[in-house]
Design a protein around this motif. Structure first.
Motif, short mmCIF file in Angstrom:
data_model
loop_
_atom_site.label_atom_id
_atom_site.label_comp_id
_atom_site.label_asym_id
_atom_site.label_seq_id
_atom_site.Cartn_x
_atom_site.Cartn_y
_atom_site.Cartn_z
N THR A 238 0.84 -1.19 0.00
CA THR A 238 0.00 0.00 0.00
C THR A 238 0.88 1.25 0.00
OG1 THR A 238 -1.60 -1.19 1.35
CG2 THR A 238 -1.86 1.19 1.20
N HIS A 239 0.56 2.21 -0.86
CA HIS A 239 1.33 3.44 -0.86
C HIS A 239 1.21 4.10 0.51
CE1 HIS A 239 2.91 7.35 -1.92
NE2 HIS A 239 3.26 6.87 -3.11
N PRO A 240 2.32 4.51 1.13
CA PRO A 240 2.25 5.04 2.49
C PRO A 240 1.29 6.21 2.68
CG PRO A 240 4.52 4.55 1.92
CD PRO A 240 3.72 4.38 0.66
N ILE A 241 1.06 7.02 1.66
CA ILE A 241 0.18 8.17 1.83
C ILE A 241 -1.25 7.75 2.15
CG2 ILE A 241 -0.49 8.40 -0.60
CD1 ILE A 241 0.29 11.25 1.91
N ARG A 242 -1.62 6.51 1.76
CA ARG A 242 -2.98 6.04 2.00
C ARG A 242 -3.30 5.92 3.49
NH1 ARG A 242 -6.33 3.87 -2.07
NH2 ARG A 242 -5.75 4.94 -4.00
N TRP A 243 -2.26 5.81 4.31
CA TRP A 243 -2.47 5.65 5.75
C TRP A 243 -3.24 6.83 6.33
CZ3 TRP A 243 -1.73 1.41 8.57
CH2 TRP A 243 -1.67 1.50 9.96
N ALA A 244 -3.09 8.00 5.74
CA ALA A 244 -3.71 9.22 6.28
C ALA A 244 -5.18 9.35 5.91
CB ALA A 244 -2.95 10.45 5.79
N PHE A 245 -5.66 8.51 4.99
CA PHE A 245 -7.01 8.65 4.45
C PHE A 245 -7.91 7.50 4.89
CE2 PHE A 245 -4.24 11.05 1.75
CZ PHE A 245 -4.98 12.14 1.31
N PRO A 246 -9.21 7.75 5.04
CA PRO A 246 -10.14 6.64 5.32
C PRO A 246 -10.12 5.62 4.19
CG PRO A 246 -11.21 8.78 5.62
CD PRO A 246 -9.90 9.05 4.95
N ASP A 247 -10.34 4.38 4.54
CA ASP A 247 -10.31 3.30 3.55
C ASP A 247 -11.67 3.19 2.88
OD1 ASP A 247 -8.94 1.31 2.18
OD2 ASP A 247 -9.69 -0.25 3.51
N SER A 248 -12.05 4.23 2.18
CA SER A 248 -13.35 4.29 1.53
C SER A 248 -13.15 4.57 0.04
CB SER A 248 -14.21 5.39 2.15
OG SER A 248 -15.37 5.63 1.37
N PRO A 249 -13.86 3.87 -0.84
CA PRO A 249 -13.68 4.09 -2.27
C PRO A 249 -14.36 5.37 -2.78
CG PRO A 249 -15.38 2.45 -1.91
CD PRO A 249 -14.79 2.76 -0.55
N GLY A 250 -15.22 5.98 -1.96
CA GLY A 250 -15.98 7.14 -2.40
C GLY A 250 -15.33 8.46 -2.06
N PRO A 251 -16.06 9.57 -2.21
CA PRO A 251 -15.50 10.91 -1.98
C PRO A 251 -14.95 11.12 -0.58
CG PRO A 251 -17.59 11.06 -3.16
CD PRO A 251 -17.45 9.63 -2.74
N ASP A 252 -15.54 10.46 0.43
CA ASP A 252 -15.03 10.63 1.79
C ASP A 252 -13.64 10.03 1.97
OD1 ASP A 252 -16.19 8.16 1.41
OD2 ASP A 252 -16.80 7.92 3.49
N GLY A 253 -13.20 9.21 1.01
CA GLY A 253 -11.86 8.65 1.05
C GLY A 253 -10.81 9.57 0.48
N LEU A 254 -11.19 10.79 0.13
CA LEU A 254 -10.25 11.75 -0.46
C LEU A 254 -9.81 12.83 0.52
CD1 LEU A 254 -11.95 12.18 -3.96
CD2 LEU A 254 -9.90 10.86 -3.42
N THR A 255 -10.27 12.74 1.77
CA THR A 255 -9.91 13.72 2.78
C THR A 255 -9.11 13.05 3.89
OG1 THR A 255 -11.92 15.00 2.34
CG2 THR A 255 -10.78 15.43 4.41
N ALA A 256 -7.91 13.55 4.12
CA ALA A 256 -7.06 12.97 5.16
C ALA A 256 -7.69 13.17 6.53
CB ALA A 256 -5.68 13.60 5.13
N THR A 257 -7.68 12.11 7.35
CA THR A 257 -8.30 12.16 8.67
C THR A 257 -7.34 11.82 9.80
OG1 THR A 257 -9.06 9.88 8.39
CG2 THR A 257 -10.61 11.63 7.77
N MET A 258 -6.12 11.41 9.48
CA MET A 258 -5.13 11.11 10.51
C MET A 258 -3.74 11.44 9.99
SD MET A 258 -4.94 6.95 10.59
CE MET A 258 -3.54 6.95 11.72
N SER A 259 -2.77 11.48 10.86
CA SER A 259 -1.43 11.87 10.48
C SER A 259 -0.73 10.76 9.69
CB SER A 259 -0.60 12.20 11.72
OG SER A 259 0.76 12.40 11.38
N TYR A 260 -0.14 11.15 8.59
CA TYR A 260 0.71 10.27 7.80
C TYR A 260 1.87 9.74 8.64
CZ TYR A 260 4.47 9.39 4.32
OH TYR A 260 5.50 8.88 3.59
N PHE A 261 2.29 10.50 9.64
CA PHE A 261 3.45 10.15 10.45
C PHE A 261 3.10 9.30 11.67
CE2 PHE A 261 4.35 14.19 8.31
CZ PHE A 261 5.46 13.82 7.58
N ASN A 262 1.82 8.98 11.85
CA ASN A 262 1.40 8.13 12.96
C ASN A 262 1.66 6.67 12.60
OD1 ASN A 262 0.14 6.71 14.99
ND2 ASN A 262 -1.82 7.77 14.82
N ARG A 263 2.65 6.09 13.26
CA ARG A 263 3.03 4.72 12.93
C ARG A 263 2.41 3.68 13.86
NH1 ARG A 263 6.96 8.37 12.16
NH2 ARG A 263 8.26 8.32 10.28
N THR A 264 1.42 4.07 14.63
CA THR A 264 0.72 3.12 15.50
C THR A 264 0.01 2.08 14.64
OG1 THR A 264 0.34 4.90 17.09
CG2 THR A 264 -0.92 2.86 17.38
#
Length: 297
Positions: A200-226
């Motif tokens: 998975t491309h690392p940038i996807r971590w910041a976005f909800p795992d949704s195929p629709g429009p709500d999956g295009l807005t980042a909701t968490m930090s890309y740098f959160n490695r939890t």
């Protein structure tokens, strides 16, 4: 393939001498999806291995039924976009090479490289997935691939054994110590050998795992490695670990490998289907897959 977001109830998700496949347990206990809870918290390497082995043992058949047609039985598909090794040619010359697929699942990729003249060995942490590979070989009337039940962080092979090691969405995000995985893959490679993996491309971590429009807005930090985890009645049943793009590059270099290409495949017009959070809509805007092409010095 992977699902790095909590969404109740979560969708099901796509490794000394190794145990003989015939000695593997023949039954697994299914986990009720009604009892699953998802979130982010720290988990150690041992818990990760135990949970993900059981998860993929349980999911082997349903995963194949859901995604088998897309993946093919003897193709190497690099990600949900649908690009194949036949098209991208990232592995190099395959004729007469000795290859190892890590996190092979049902070993579709190993079947492909064998068709191109390689001597292929497939490894996975899940006996259920390797059992599915045996069934596919039987259904195709092909000689069974050599299969090895192994954790990608503890490969049961001598140093400098293989000309090629590869993994398509296998192992890398499913281990707690991916730096160790890189070192193991480098260790079993011969000098000049190639290691290619997609995840998975690392940038996807910041976005909800949704195929629709709500999956295009980042909701968490890309740098959160939890780690992203799923639990059932308080017990860990699935774990996925995030690394940034910089983390991946540093792990590769520290393992003694040279990064020669980083491919971020665009979403092709021909792929109209979605796979979990991967979709044509999201594929138009942000990458979904990263493919790292490395060589051993």
């Amino acid at each position: 393939m992977t699902r790095p977001v909590p969404s109740p109830p979560p969708e099901h998700h796509h490794q000394g001498a190794a145990p003989a496949l015939d000695a593997l347990p023949q039954e697994v206990v299914a986990v009720s999806t009604d009892a699953l809870a998802a979130g982010f918290h720290e988990v150690d390497a041992t818990s990760t291995v135990q949970a993900n082995r059981q998860w993929w043992d349980i999911e082997a058949e349903s995963y194949y039924q859901e995604h088998g047609e897309f993946l093919g039985d003897a193709e190497l598909v690099w990600g949900p976009e649908g690009w194949t090794e036949r098209e991208l040619g990232l592995l190099g010359e395959l004729q007469d090479t000795l290859s190892l697929e890590v996190g092979a699942g049902a070993a579709q990729g190993s079947r492909y490289v064998r068709s191109q003249g390689a001597r292929a060995i497939a490894s996975d942490i899940s006996g259920g997935m390797l059992g599915k590979s045996r069934q596919i070989d039987a259904d195709l009337g092909q000689p069974p691939l050599p299969l090895v039940l192994a954790d990608g962080c503890a490969l049961p092979f001598a140093d400098e054994t293989f000309d090629l090691v590869f993994s398509a969405y296998g192992a890398v995000p499913f281990v707690a110590d991916s730096a160790l995985l890189m070192r193991e893959c480098a260790r079993v490679l011969r000098p000049g050998g190639r290691f290619v993996f997609s995840t998975t491309h690392p940038i996807r971590w910041a976005f909800p795992d949704s195929p629709g429009p709500d999956g295009l807005t980042a909701t968490m930090s890309y740098f959160n490695r939890t780690p992203y985890v799923e639990t059932a009645d308080g017990e860990l049943v699935y774990a996925e670990h995030h690394r940034t793009l910089g983390d991946r590059v540093r792990e590769i270099i520290a393992a003694g490998l040279r990064l020669v290409d980083l491919v971020e495949p665009e979403w092709p017009e021909r792929t109209t289907s979605s796979w979990g959070g991967w979709s044509p809509l999201r594929g138009q805007s942000i990458p979904g897959t990263a493919i790292f092409v490395c060589t051993r010095e």
